[in-house]
Design an enzyme around this catalytic site. Structure first.
Site, PDB file in Angstrom:
ATOM      1  N   GLN A  40     101.981  29.943  66.919  1.00 22.99           N
ATOM      2  CA  GLN A  40     102.467  29.146  65.787  1.00 22.99           C
ATOM      3  C   GLN A  40     101.908  29.663  64.459  1.00 22.99           C
ATOM      4  O   GLN A  40     100.928  30.404  64.441  1.00 22.99           O
ATOM      5  CB  GLN A  40     102.066  27.672  65.965  1.00 22.99           C
ATOM      6  CG  GLN A  40     102.810  26.997  67.111  1.00 22.99           C
ATOM      7  CD  GLN A  40     102.299  25.591  67.417  1.00 22.99           C
ATOM      8  OE1 GLN A  40     101.455  25.064  66.713  1.00 22.99           O
ATOM      9  NE2 GLN A  40     102.808  24.996  68.488  1.00 22.99           N
ATOM     10  N   GLY A 100     105.442  32.410  61.358  1.00 25.65           N
ATOM     11  CA  GLY A 100     106.842  32.631  60.986  1.00 25.65           C
ATOM     12  C   GLY A 100     107.729  32.891  62.197  1.00 25.65           C
ATOM     13  O   GLY A 100     108.917  33.184  62.054  1.00 25.65           O
ATOM     14  N   ILE A 101     107.172  32.754  63.409  1.00 30.19           N
ATOM     15  CA  ILE A 101     107.962  33.054  64.615  1.00 30.19           C
ATOM     16  C   ILE A 101     108.991  31.944  64.860  1.00 30.19           C
ATOM     17  O   ILE A 101     110.149  32.206  65.185  1.00 30.19           O
ATOM     18  CB  ILE A 101     107.023  33.227  65.839  1.00 30.19           C
ATOM     19  CG1 ILE A 101     106.184  34.486  65.643  1.00 30.19           C
ATOM     20  CG2 ILE A 101     107.806  33.296  67.143  1.00 30.19           C
ATOM     21  CD1 ILE A 101     105.067  34.650  66.639  1.00 30.19           C
ATOM     22  N   GLY A 102     108.572  30.686  64.660  1.00 27.38           N
ATOM     23  CA  GLY A 102     109.489  29.557  64.859  1.00 27.38           C
ATOM     24  C   GLY A 102     110.690  29.676  63.926  1.00 27.38           C
ATOM     25  O   GLY A 102     111.839  29.504  64.365  1.00 27.38           O
ATOM     26  N   ASN A 132     111.234  16.530  64.471  1.00 30.80           N
ATOM     27  CA  ASN A 132     110.015  15.965  63.878  1.00 30.80           C
ATOM     28  C   ASN A 132     109.770  16.636  62.519  1.00 30.80           C
ATOM     29  O   ASN A 132     110.527  17.515  62.102  1.00 30.80           O
ATOM     30  CB  ASN A 132     108.818  16.104  64.824  1.00 30.80           C
ATOM     31  CG  ASN A 132     108.503  17.549  65.169  1.00 30.80           C
ATOM     32  OD1 ASN A 132     108.987  18.469  64.513  1.00 30.80           O
ATOM     33  ND2 ASN A 132     107.698  17.751  66.187  1.00 30.80           N
ATOM     34  N   GLU A 171     118.530  17.470  67.684  1.00 31.27           N
ATOM     35  CA  GLU A 171     118.230  16.154  68.228  1.00 31.27           C
ATOM     36  C   GLU A 171     116.835  15.696  67.794  1.00 31.27           C
ATOM     37  O   GLU A 171     115.846  16.348  68.107  1.00 31.27           O
ATOM     38  CB  GLU A 171     118.293  16.231  69.753  1.00 31.27           C
ATOM     39  CG  GLU A 171     118.015  14.887  70.390  1.00 31.27           C
ATOM     40  CD  GLU A 171     118.160  14.948  71.893  1.00 31.27           C
ATOM     41  OE1 GLU A 171     118.902  15.814  72.397  1.00 31.27           O
ATOM     42  OE2 GLU A 171     117.524  14.132  72.559  1.00 31.27           O
TER      43      GLU A 171
END
Ligand SMILES: CC(=O)SCCNC(=O)CCNC(=O)[C@H](O)C(C)(C)COP(=O)(O)OP(=O)(O)OC[C@H]1O[C@@H](n2cnc3c(N)ncnc32)[C@H](O)[C@@H]1OP(=O)(O)O
Length: 503
Positions: free
Chosen positions: A259, A262-264, A290, A287
């Protein structure tokens, strides 16, 4: 048992559980690649406490490539059963969350890791490759109806309760499991003792569900979609997957060791691009996102939309004249043109118009543009240049921007608003829009910092117009969470609730 005795035998589950990714060691056996703790365990243990052990450590190891799990326990003492009180049966607890293979002997797990095929690849099809900090990442895409995909999902679903608050397992055995597409994200790294060989290390995954659209939105994007389900001839053979659909990102996880790099964001962009190119997908939704996901998505969507000239052309029409006591004009920006961009970008209405508001706010003259000021704390704007007093025209432009935001916020909270007296409504709406602006300023600040540092080079509503004036308000408002800032957490879209079934 006294409280003191109870404490001596209790361990916080978020600390006691250790998850690790392991790989074959050069000298035989397994070696850890990364270890990390869970974020949430409250769905598994009451009060996030495990009773009955001293010096407890629950080791959940995963073979970093095929994610075969192994459950292991270490403790110095176990509580001797007294009457009805006994130590929590951890194997029984985790058998609800891990597949059977996890409970085989350590010896068998070690042998399986050691004998992982050197030509092992993730299930499905390689769809994308990218590099970050000199490391190669691959995205593999598969359908849940594929047994190899199903097996891998079964092995990794435990991450859902451990990392997504309120997340639930997907039912891998549901009859229409082929509606689920799974994207696996892997790192490819050199094997320590054979640097010329690369092996796979699991980084994260996302599950995506396809909802068929029973009402085709207009205007139709292509003639091939010019059908509704009622018009189909069911006597003919046809491919269900070619029907227009809404594609919903359901679960999205990047494991903690990967985490904040910048991978997400890159993984999300890849998924998004995949469905932009997928003709049957009319809209891409998420869906129950968060706040961490929302931030990541807002910044990525903003960056994507800003690359479209038609989006950049959208602007506040300052020639519009507004009557202080009249209705809010329909076209403070060109709504028809915005809707064309939204449909092309396949972004759900609420998300698109929020990002557009954010973008229009960033284009306001500096003298009136909201900065990062906590309206409650009354702080000075962070890093905001001292600018000249705004002109009347600039103030008017800002007022038009506020009207856009107020109108959207009002529309999304109509029911709640109806319950408030007018003066309270006015105050609440004003406060909420201030909070929304604060949140946009926070995100725009991040966007500026992120997109200016060259990081990206590594990468390959209904029609009904309400007549609310800007004097109306919403009940709720929270300065930091935009979902809260907008008031009621409404659904992003409307669709049949046929997806969630706990396995
Ligand atoms: C639909 C759903 O499933 S909602 C649930 C979403 N999933 C979860 O919450 C599970 C647990 N969390 C996660 O999986 C991850 O934290 C995610 C998916 C939310 C985010 O993934 P990440 O890989 O950490 O995202 P990414 O690195 O792109 O951005 C996170 C932060 O890193 C920063 N960042 C971005 N690029 C870089 C970089 N190159 N170097 C350092 N930091 C960076 C971002 O600015 C961002 O900062 P912020 O925390 O101040 O907002």
């Amino acid at each position: 048992m006294s409280e003191h005795e109870n404490d001596a035998w209790s361990a916080p589950s978020n600390e006691a559980i250790v998850l690790s990714l392991v790989a074959p060691a050069a000298a035989g056996g397994v070696k850890p690649i990364a270890s990390f703790k869970p974020k949430y365990t409250y769905t598994i243990f009451n009060d996030e406490q495990i009773f009955g052990y001293q010096d407890l450590r629950v080791n959940i190891q995963f073979n970093a490539s095929d994610m075969r799990p192994h459950f292991g326990l270490n403790y110095s003492k176990k509580f001797k059963p007294t009457g009805d009180t006994e130590a929590t049966d951890l194997k029984e607890v985790f058998s609800e969350y891990l597949p059977e293979v996890a409970f085989q002997k350590q010896k068998e797990f070690t042998a399986a890791v050691e004998h992982t095929r050197t030509d092992w690849t993730p299930p499905g099809k390689l769809t994308s490759t990218f590099r970050k900090e000199d490391v190669t990442y691959e995205v593999w895409k598969g359908n849940l109806a594929d047994p190899a995909v199903k097996q891998l999902v079964n092995r990794i679903q435990v991450f859902v309760p451990l990392y997504i608050e309120g997340g639930t397992y997907i039912d891998v055995d549901e009859p229409e499991s082929d509606r689920w597409t799974i994207f696996f994200l892997y790192q490819k790294r050199p094997v320590a003792h054979e640097p010329e060989r690369l092996s796979y290390v699991f980084v994260g995954y996302s599950t995506v569900y396809r909802f068929f659209l029973f009402h085709i939105p207009t205007p139709l994007a292509s003639p091939s979609r010019n059908k509704s389900v009622d018009q189909l001839d069911f006597t003919e053979e046809f491919d269900l997957s070619s029907l227009p659909c809404r594609t919903r990102i359901s679960q999205f996880i990047v494991l903690p060791p990967f985490q904040q790099k910048g991978i997400g964001s890159t993984f999300y962009s890849i998924l998004f691009q995949e469905y932009l190119n997928h003709a049957p997908t009319v809209e891409i939704t998420v869906e129950d996102p968060n706040e961490a996901f929302d931030d990541m998505r807002d910044l990525t969507d903003l960056q994507f939309l800003r690359r479209l000239p038609e989006f950049n052309a959208l602007h506040i029409d300052t020639s519009l004249k507004i009557d202080k006591h009249g209705i809010v004009p329909r076209n403070i920006f060109d709504k028809a043109a915005a809707e064309v961009v939204r449909r092309t970008a396949k972004i759900a209405p609420r998300q698109f118009y929020r990002v557009l508001e954010m973008h229009l706010m960033s284009r306001l003259p500096e003298s009136v543009r909201p900065g990062i000021v906590d309206p409650e704390a009354g702080e000075a704007p962070k890093g905001k240049a001292v600018t000249a007093k705004p002109t009347k025209e600039q103030e008017y432009e800002y007022r038009l921007w506020q009207l856009i935001a107020k109108k959207r916020v009002y529309r999304h909270n109509k029911e709640l608003l109806g319950q408030l007296e007018m003066p309270e409504r006015i105050a609440k709406l004003t406060e909420t829009v201030e909070n929304v602006a604060f949140d946009y300023a926070r995100l725009l600040d991040k966007a500026e910092r992120r997109f200016d540092d060259g990081e990206e080079e590594e990468e390959e509503e209904d029609d009904e117009e309400d007549e609310a004036s800007d004097v109306e308000a919403v009940r709720t408002g929270n300065k930091n969470g935009k979902r809260k800032a907008d008031g009621v957490a409404e659904a992003e879209d409307e669709e049949p609730a046929i997806k969630r079934r706990k396995a």
